[in-house]
Write a protein that holds these residues in place. Sequence first.
Motif: not given
Length: 289
Positions: A118-119, A192-193, A198-202, A208-209
């Motif tokens: 899905g992601i 956020a950017l 980073t892409w993982w932190q984003l 996701v939250p």
Amino acid sequence: MKEFAPIPLGEWVSDGIDRLTREYATAFDSISFVIYELIDALQSGLHAIPAPWFIVLLSLLAVLAAGWRRPGSWGLGLFTLVGLGLVWNLRLWDDLITTLSLVLASEALVLLVGIPLGIASAKSAMVERILRPVLDVMQTMPAFVYLVPAVIFFGLGLVPGVISTTIFALPPLIRLTSLGIRQVPRELVEAALAFGATWWQLLTKVQVPVALPAIMAGVNQSIMLGLSMVVIAAMIGAGGLGNVVLEGITQLDVGKGFVGGLAVVILAIVLDRITQSMGKIYQQKGKPR
């Protein structure tokens, strides 16, 4: 007028499946072993809890999931207590545990596969274009069709039941996860950017939250589809409450079929309400950190 010869599509499919079973027998055996161990661990863990304690604990979980201060939460807990107590009184507890183990094992595989897909679908237009027709076919295919390849590749019993249930319940989670990620406000992503995420932190801190309500809706739908498929999978030896319903049909025993169906309905309502309540909690509290 010359008639066209029919395309031997069925023969091609049969030949392809025969080749797969011959050349990849070891891989299928390994998958079967892992899934069987997962089911066995779930069944052993659930059977280790005495039925009265299990009923009480699940009732408390239902109250907490619904929010114990909210109206209706104690009603859900009472329904769980009375409903599962009725199943226990009907001497269907072992069958219920088997069905619950199958559903949980299938849902674990659905989450393992569905959320990453899905992601990926939300992040890549190419992946989304590839997955869309595949998911359309999966959602329109009759449920009984999934039993045939599962039996051919994995034989009879619990493992093909889990495999067919996983495939049948997978599409809603993929679609709703992708939808939830796509619906994250652009302002949050840009903020956020701008702060150097980073892409993982984003992904883990923002997307996701915020998308958790949609993901939980996908989890809810996949569990409901899994329960319906588990009943059908009793035809290939999956056992559980589906076997009770199947025996009622084959023996023309209306009472037995009704009791088995009632137990499935009770379990479905309990799982549905718990996951729905968790989705509402995430909808209110699932904000980016």
